[in-house]
Design a protein around this motif. Structure first.
Motif, PDB file in Angstrom:
ATOM      1  N   GLU A  60      22.444 -55.608  56.363  1.00 45.57           N
ATOM      2  CA  GLU A  60      22.615 -56.546  55.271  1.00 45.57           C
ATOM      3  C   GLU A  60      21.360 -57.091  54.689  1.00 45.57           C
ATOM      4  O   GLU A  60      20.424 -57.527  55.424  1.00 45.57           O
ATOM      5  CB  GLU A  60      23.401 -57.667  55.519  1.00 45.57           C
ATOM      6  CG  GLU A  60      23.679 -58.811  54.411  1.00 45.57           C
ATOM      7  CD  GLU A  60      24.041 -60.085  54.903  1.00 45.57           C
ATOM      8  OE1 GLU A  60      25.390 -60.274  54.800  1.00 45.57           O
ATOM      9  OE2 GLU A  60      23.284 -61.058  55.082  1.00 45.57           O
ATOM     10  N   SER A  62      19.539 -59.751  52.314  1.00 48.04           N
ATOM     11  CA  SER A  62      19.903 -61.121  51.173  1.00 48.04           C
ATOM     12  C   SER A  62      18.747 -61.611  50.789  1.00 48.04           C
ATOM     13  O   SER A  62      17.636 -61.436  51.496  1.00 48.04           O
ATOM     14  CB  SER A  62      20.787 -61.819  52.220  1.00 48.04           C
ATOM     15  OG  SER A  62      19.916 -62.495  53.184  1.00 48.04           O
ATOM     16  N   VAL A  73      22.295 -58.580  48.519  1.00 49.04           N
ATOM     17  CA  VAL A  73      21.713 -57.568  47.407  1.00 49.04           C
ATOM     18  C   VAL A  73      21.881 -56.392  47.934  1.00 49.04           C
ATOM     19  O   VAL A  73      21.749 -55.500  46.999  1.00 49.04           O
ATOM     20  CB  VAL A  73      20.268 -58.161  47.061  1.00 49.04           C
ATOM     21  CG1 VAL A  73      20.035 -59.438  46.540  1.00 49.04           C
ATOM     22  CG2 VAL A  73      19.254 -57.885  48.405  1.00 49.04           C
ATOM     23  N   GLY A  74      22.244 -55.956  49.137  1.00 41.51           N
ATOM     24  CA  GLY A  74      22.510 -54.592  49.456  1.00 41.51           C
ATOM     25  C   GLY A  74      22.910 -54.374  50.897  1.00 41.51           C
ATOM     26  O   GLY A  74      22.823 -55.416  51.756  1.00 41.51           O
ATOM     27  N   LEU A  76      22.760 -51.425  53.681  1.00 44.42           N
ATOM     28  CA  LEU A  76      22.404 -50.293  54.223  1.00 44.42           C
ATOM     29  C   LEU A  76      22.765 -49.470  55.387  1.00 44.42           C
ATOM     30  O   LEU A  76      23.182 -50.453  56.259  1.00 44.42           O
ATOM     31  CB  LEU A  76      20.708 -50.247  54.501  1.00 44.42           C
ATOM     32  CG  LEU A  76      19.862 -50.934  53.326  1.00 44.42           C
ATOM     33  CD1 LEU A  76      18.580 -51.145  53.837  1.00 44.42           C
ATOM     34  CD2 LEU A  76      20.182 -50.366  52.130  1.00 44.42           C
ATOM     35  N   GLU A  80      19.133 -44.425  55.601  1.00 41.50           N
ATOM     36  CA  GLU A  80      18.499 -45.533  54.611  1.00 41.50           C
ATOM     37  C   GLU A  80      17.190 -46.191  55.306  1.00 41.50           C
ATOM     38  O   GLU A  80      17.479 -46.499  56.517  1.00 41.50           O
ATOM     39  CB  GLU A  80      19.676 -46.447  53.889  1.00 41.50           C
ATOM     40  CG  GLU A  80      20.528 -45.740  53.095  1.00 41.50           C
ATOM     41  CD  GLU A  80      21.510 -46.412  52.607  1.00 41.50           C
ATOM     42  OE1 GLU A  80      21.614 -46.513  51.152  1.00 41.50           O
ATOM     43  OE2 GLU A  80      22.460 -47.229  53.053  1.00 41.50           O
ATOM     44  N   LYS A 134      15.222 -44.135  45.260  1.00 37.98           N
ATOM     45  CA  LYS A 134      16.111 -45.439  45.734  1.00 37.98           C
ATOM     46  C   LYS A 134      16.335 -46.283  44.677  1.00 37.98           C
ATOM     47  O   LYS A 134      17.262 -46.933  44.723  1.00 37.98           O
ATOM     48  CB  LYS A 134      15.476 -45.770  47.081  1.00 37.98           C
ATOM     49  CG  LYS A 134      16.133 -46.956  47.336  1.00 37.98           C
ATOM     50  CD  LYS A 134      15.536 -47.433  48.853  1.00 37.98           C
ATOM     51  CE  LYS A 134      16.554 -48.713  49.448  1.00 37.98           C
ATOM     52  NZ  LYS A 134      15.894 -49.005  50.693  1.00 37.98           N
ATOM     53  N   LEU A 138      19.806 -47.880  42.822  1.00 37.62           N
ATOM     54  CA  LEU A 138      19.996 -49.159  42.935  1.00 37.62           C
ATOM     55  C   LEU A 138      20.355 -49.853  41.602  1.00 37.62           C
ATOM     56  O   LEU A 138      21.270 -50.574  41.492  1.00 37.62           O
ATOM     57  CB  LEU A 138      19.073 -50.107  43.648  1.00 37.62           C
ATOM     58  CG  LEU A 138      19.058 -49.828  45.208  1.00 37.62           C
ATOM     59  CD1 LEU A 138      17.876 -50.620  45.763  1.00 37.62           C
ATOM     60  CD2 LEU A 138      20.286 -50.152  45.943  1.00 37.62           C
ATOM     61  N   GLU A 141      23.551 -48.306  40.198  1.00 39.09           N
ATOM     62  CA  GLU A 141      24.578 -49.015  40.738  1.00 39.09           C
ATOM     63  C   GLU A 141      24.921 -50.252  40.347  1.00 39.09           C
ATOM     64  O   GLU A 141      26.026 -50.633  40.000  1.00 39.09           O
ATOM     65  CB  GLU A 141      24.326 -48.682  42.294  1.00 39.09           C
ATOM     66  CG  GLU A 141      25.574 -49.328  43.085  1.00 39.09           C
ATOM     67  CD  GLU A 141      25.241 -49.343  44.573  1.00 39.09           C
ATOM     68  OE1 GLU A 141      25.914 -50.018  45.300  1.00 39.09           O
ATOM     69  OE2 GLU A 141      24.606 -48.233  45.063  1.00 39.09           O
ATOM     70  N   ASN A 142      23.806 -50.864  40.233  1.00 40.81           N
ATOM     71  CA  ASN A 142      24.068 -52.481  39.832  1.00 40.81           C
ATOM     72  C   ASN A 142      24.458 -52.386  38.212  1.00 40.81           C
ATOM     73  O   ASN A 142      25.474 -53.419  38.069  1.00 40.81           O
ATOM     74  CB  ASN A 142      22.616 -53.222  40.094  1.00 40.81           C
ATOM     75  CG  ASN A 142      22.337 -53.476  41.205  1.00 40.81           C
ATOM     76  OD1 ASN A 142      23.243 -53.491  41.986  1.00 40.81           O
ATOM     77  ND2 ASN A 142      21.068 -53.569  41.581  1.00 40.81           N
ATOM     78  N   THR A 183      27.942 -57.499  48.016  1.00 37.78           N
ATOM     79  CA  THR A 183      27.857 -56.021  47.764  1.00 37.78           C
ATOM     80  C   THR A 183      28.239 -55.747  46.224  1.00 37.78           C
ATOM     81  O   THR A 183      27.804 -54.999  45.423  1.00 37.78           O
ATOM     82  CB  THR A 183      28.401 -55.041  48.533  1.00 37.78           C
ATOM     83  OG1 THR A 183      27.963 -55.450  49.926  1.00 37.78           O
ATOM     84  CG2 THR A 183      28.160 -53.653  48.498  1.00 37.78           C
TER      85      THR A 183
END
Length: 232
Positions: A60, A62, A73-74, A76, A80, A134, A138, A141-142, A183
């Motif tokens: 995780e 954060s 914030v993500g 993995l 990754e 990457k 991101l 995706e966001n 997430t």
């Protein structure tokens, strides 16, 4: 373990594209690292001396304010990496990385890695391109998540965990619902309400991390049609 390592390294956008000799060289100076659930790989604000390529497990990411963790914030998983942007730009780690379960990783020393890729222009270009891929993923995706109603975000995530085309499915969430909320970019309260109202389309869950989908094909059709609406 060897097959897991090979799979993770070849999937990684910073290392996987490298010629075999360079990948082997990276493996030569990387250090194996293992973390138990809850262990911190690195803290936000610390000097970035290495980045971590995840071989197995879930991590995780954060951010914090005033000394308190404020948001995920993500998340993995295998292949990754965490901390590579800080290594590349010479700044401190911008996030805290914490193991959500048992994690096996490769700790790749930042200085050694940079000296390695700076030897040849094509290596440096490839590493920068890998980091860019990457970041673009991101951002995309966001952006997509922000544009989607909460119900669709949640259902889309659940469908990615299903390995069947139809029928009833019982799945186990890969991490706590608190982490899932971060997430998806929603509050834990919004996630709980979404789960509650999604019972009408056959999604049930309790206090555990197990979710039951009544009919996978039906749920996928609802998501594709965009007919779920915002339930949060």
């Amino acid at each position: 373990m060897e097959s897991q390592l090979t799979h993770a390294v070849t999937r990684n956008p910073l290392v996987g594209w490298m010629p075999p000799a360079d990948r082997e060289r990276v493996l030569g100076y990387a250090r194996p690292a293992a973390f138990a659930e809850g262990d911190v790989l690195f803290h936000e604000g610390e000097e970035a001396r290495a980045f971590f390529l995840i071989v197995s497990g879930t991590v995780e990411l954060s951010i914090a304010a005033g000394g308190k963790r404020t948001g995920v914030v993500g998340v993995l998983s295998d292949g990754e990496s965490a901390g590579e942007v800080a290594v590349l730009d010479g700044g401190p780690y911008p996030v805290t990385a914490r193991a959500l379960d048992r994690v096996v990783a490769l700790a790749i020393p930042g200085g050694t890695f940079l000296r390695h890729v700076e030897e040849r222009a094509e290596l440096m270009r490839g590493v920068v391109a890998g980091a860019s891929v990457k970041l673009r993923a991101l951002m995309r995706e966001n952006g997509e998540l922000k544009a989607m109603p909460t119900a669709e975000r949640l259902c889309g995530f659940l469908l990615r965990l299903v390995d069947q085309a139809d029928g009833m499915a019982k799945i186990k969430l890969p991490f706590e619902k608190r982490v899932l909320a971060g997430t998806l970019g929603v509050s834990p309260e919004s996630l709980s309400r979404a789960f509650g109202r999604l019972r009408r389309v056959g999604i049930t869950t309790g206090r555990t991390d197990v979710v039951v989908i009544r009919d996978v094909a039906e749920l996928r059709q609802l998501v594709v049609a965009g007919s779920l609406g915002d339930v949060a």
